[in-house]
Design a protein around this motif. Structure first.
Motif, short mmCIF file in Angstrom:
data_model
loop_
_atom_site.label_atom_id
_atom_site.label_comp_id
_atom_site.label_asym_id
_atom_site.label_seq_id
_atom_site.Cartn_x
_atom_site.Cartn_y
_atom_site.Cartn_z
N ALA A 172 0.69 -1.12 -0.02
CA ALA A 172 -0.13 -0.07 -0.14
C ALA A 172 1.01 1.28 0.09
CB ALA A 172 -0.87 -0.08 1.30
N LYS A 173 1.88 1.25 0.98
CA LYS A 173 2.91 2.55 0.90
C LYS A 173 3.51 2.60 -0.37
CE LYS A 173 4.97 2.77 5.01
NZ LYS A 173 5.06 4.08 5.89
N HIS A 174 3.85 1.51 -1.02
CA HIS A 174 4.71 1.58 -2.03
C HIS A 174 3.79 2.18 -3.41
CE1 HIS A 174 8.02 0.34 -4.75
NE2 HIS A 174 7.36 -0.13 -5.60
N HIS A 175 2.67 1.86 -3.26
CA HIS A 175 1.71 2.32 -4.46
C HIS A 175 0.89 3.56 -4.05
CE1 HIS A 175 2.31 -1.95 -5.55
NE2 HIS A 175 2.70 -1.29 -6.61
N ASP A 176 1.31 4.26 -2.75
CA ASP A 176 0.48 5.22 -2.35
C ASP A 176 -0.99 5.13 -2.25
OD1 ASP A 176 1.77 7.28 -1.60
OD2 ASP A 176 2.39 8.12 -3.34
N GLU A 177 -1.22 3.81 -1.53
CA GLU A 177 -2.67 3.96 -1.38
C GLU A 177 -2.87 3.70 0.10
OE1 GLU A 177 -3.07 -0.05 -3.23
OE2 GLU A 177 -3.23 0.76 -5.16
#
Ligand code: C2E
Ligand code: CA
Ligand code: CA
Length: 645
Positions: A342-347
């Motif tokens: 989630a963090k990686h994909h800015d979600e």
């Protein structure tokens, strides 16, 4: 338990000494009182008879008057005789054979006397019969020996009962007080080990336990469990720019908001740093999505801290039982992976997706790399000094693994040791560490440094029954005495398979190897359990040490651990001693050994050799057969110097 045994010995010796003193006093008192009493009886009786005889003699002054009167008057325990003026017997009341008559020589010399005949005490006294040339002699067979015994027994019995009663009460009161104190300390330690210091939330350990229980329940009732792992984005910036105080307050406010959202059966925990976890039980798809919405809504509103308005951005990762994992460990790992995704994909959030799990792939690659690194001797062993606080000297060093990975750089030992534990790699890894550490220690000893080396033992190794033999072989190979090797084992490692661990630890201890309990306070072991283990030392986890100056509860925990450990004859090591203030505080608390940045971080063997030359810490020299060598080693500030380095 040692304390209770001591208490019992103290009480029994107290009771015995008091009984002895009382017995002696009683004996003295009874002895004097009984003898005085008998003498008095004798005098009264003698005077009584003398007065009667005097009256009779006045009426009819003849010896026969006296003799007639005294006919058959001797009756046990009184015996009566008439003497002439020269104290010679005129009338001997024919006593039975065993009775006593004072010999004439004594009668002439004294007016009264006593004699012990065949264990029987006789008192006698003579008085003149007024108005006559005769004397009355009375002998009294004393009963004081019997009464003394009765008296004494009675008194001793009563005194003994009173003292035992008092000692019993004292014992109950003391042991209750001590038990209560120990229980309170154990509870405090247990609470501390399962809760986060800052927010008071359950920590990773307690969450793990609750998750395991929730899974069991869900299995029974065929419901779902959801684990939501939440991480703050850019929390490091808050700490770095606004200070740790503001960072801490932000974490506390977040924890309060999360707790308000949840139902009683749900749990919020702090996993460490800026990572929280929310355990949602009895859930279904809609409930989980509602909870996620509630969390993101609640955290969207800014936080007001010291006139600042802060916004907290978060990333959530969700893993559900049974879809994403069937045990606690897997669910935590998968929720973590989802959170990173989630963090990686800015979600805002992400559910775990097996197909997107990069970790498992990286893990597999790392395993292969680690295996090769061990084979090619690419690992490094660093050494961190353990300083004896009172002696201000370094007696041992802890060996800590380092892995310089060609792509990822230095990988933390907690990461790769954990990986190695999940596969068979931990065995060769431990073998390499033991061999390198023992070889290095033997080398230092050859240079005349009286140093021991402490090696961390992974929990898995405590299942290996060959370990003691392997260690003995290594010690023999490098001609190192077993006392120079310390093994650090975590409490949880022992608790995994206590019986086998106890057997292996017992053998190692019998060999002479020193054993140390690592990270003490973070597991569930009570000191009461430790007393059954052949342990020499416990290391208080650095989480307690590093906050003890600001946190009264932690300071209390540290003090309690030191006090209890000393009661059980363990040496106490404080880990993570990073400042002079901490060092001084621990010294005042009676802690034995300190380890941490204040003394030095871990360093390579070569760096250690330069460090010891420049530092103020003393390293004792080995007792040497060559006195000149020992003197060279202690040159300059009492610090060992090795010319060969
Ligand atoms: P540990 O046994 O509790 O080791 C102490 C850790 O605290 C070390 O981290 C050390 O560098 C660090 N430390 C010491 N003083 C301070 C301080 O003042 N401040 C701070 N912040 N940290 C300090 P390291 O070397 O990263 O090791 C981490 C853990 O990895 C060790 O914890 C141990 O559990 C494991 N480990 C390291 N080497 C080995 C090994 O050879 N075998 C096994 N089984 N585990 C190892
Ligand atoms: Ca350790
Ligand atoms: Ca430790």
């Amino acid at each position: 338990m040692k304390l209770h045994r001591k208490l019992l010995v103290y009480l029994v010796s107290l009771v015995l000494s008091v009984l002895l003193v009382f017995g002696f006093i009683n004996y003295q008192i009874s002895n004097t009182a009984n003898l005085d009493n008998d003498k008095h009886i004798l005098q009264v009786s003698l005077q009584y008879h003398a007065d009667i005889l005097a009256n009779l003699y006045r009426d009819k002054p003849e010896l026969n008057t006296l003799l007639e009167h005294l006919q058959n008057k001797s009756r046990s325990p009184f015996f009566i005789s008439i003497l002439d003026q020269n104290s010679a017997y005129i009338l001997k009341q024919t006593p039975p054979a065993q009775q006593y008559m004072p010999p004439p020589s004594q009668l002439i010399q004294a007016r009264s006397g006593q004699a012990n005949v065949a264990g029987q005490l006789y008192l006698w006294e003579r008085v003149p019969i007024p108005g006559s040339p005769y004397q009355l002699l009375q002998i009294y067979q004393s009963r004081y020996a019997d009464s003394l015994l009765n008296n004494l027994t009675m008194r001793m019995l009563i005194t003994g009962l009173i003292i035992f009663w008092l000692a019993g009460w004292l014992g109950i009161v003391l042991s209750t007080t001590i038990s209560r104190k120990m229980q309170a300390q154990t509870n405090a330690i247990q609470y501390q080990s399962t809760h986060d210091n800052l927010t008071g939330l359950p920590n990773r350990l307690l969450l793990y336990e609750k998750l395991e229980r929730a899974i069991l329940l869900a299995k029974d009732k065929s419901t779902q469990v959801a684990l939501i792992v939440m991480d703050l984005n850019r929390f490091k910036e808050v700490n770095d720019t606004l200070g740790h105080d503001i960072g801490d307050q932000l974490l506390c406010q977040i924890s309060e908001r999360l707790q308000k959202l949840l139902s009683v059966s749900d749990t919020v925990a702090r996993m460490g740093g800026d990572e929280f976890a929310i355990l949602v039980t009895h859930s279904n798809e809609t409930h989980i999505r509602d909870t996620i919405d509630n969390i993101t809504d609640a955290l969207r509103k800014p936080f007001s801290i010291k006139e600042l308005l802060l916004e907290a951005e978060t990333s959530l990762g969700i893993a559900c039982y049974p879809q994403h994992g069937e045990d606690a460990r897997t669910l935590i790992r998968h929720a973590d992976t989802a959170m990173y995704l989630a963090k990686h994909h800015d979600e805002l959030f992400a559910f775990y997706d097996r197909n997107k799990d990069p970790y498992s792939l990286k893990r597999l690659t790392l395993m292969g790399d680690l295996r090769r690194a061990i084979e090619n001797e690419e690992l490094e062993l660093n050494y961190q000094p353990k300083a004896h606080i009172l002696q201000r000297q370094i007696n041992s060093v802890e060996a800590l693994l380092r892995w310089p990975h060609p792509i990822y750089g230095y990988i933390q030992p907690d990461v790769f040791v954990g990986l190695a534990e999940q596969t068979g790699i931990i065995k060769p890894l431990t073998r390499w560490t033991l061999k390198t550490g023992i070889a290095q220690c033997a080398q230092w000893r050859k240079k005349g440094l009286q140093l021991s080396v402490a090696v961390n033992l992974s929990p898995r190794m405590l299942h290996n029954l060959e370990l003691p033999t392997e260690i003995q072989t290594l010690l023999d190979q490098f001609a190192l005495a077993p006392e120079c090797l310390e093994l650090e084992i975590t409490e949880t490692a022992i608790m995994q398979e206590p019986e086998r661990a106890l057997e292996i630890l017992g053998q190692l201890h019998a060999m002479g190897v020193r054993l140390s309990i690592d990270d003490f306070g973070t597991g569930y072991t009570s000191l009461a359990y430790l007393k059954n283990l052949p342990v020499d030392e416990i290391k208080i986890d650095m989480s307690f040490i590093q906050s003890m100056l600001n946190d009264k509860a932690d300071a209390m925990i540290v003090r309690s651990i030191i006090e209890l450990a000393h009661n059980m004859n363990f040496e106490v090591v404080a880990e993570g001693v990073s400042s002079e203030a901490l060092f001084q505080h621990l010294a005042a608390e009676g802690c034995d050994i300190a380890q941490g940045a204040y003394i030095s971080y871990a360093m390579s063997a070569a760096d250690f050799d330069s460090w010891r030359n420049d530092s103020n810490w003393m390293i004792p020299a080995c007792p040497s057969t060559n006195p000149a060598e020992a003197i060279v080693l202690n040159l300059e500030r009492g610090q060992p110097r090795d010319n060969s380095v």
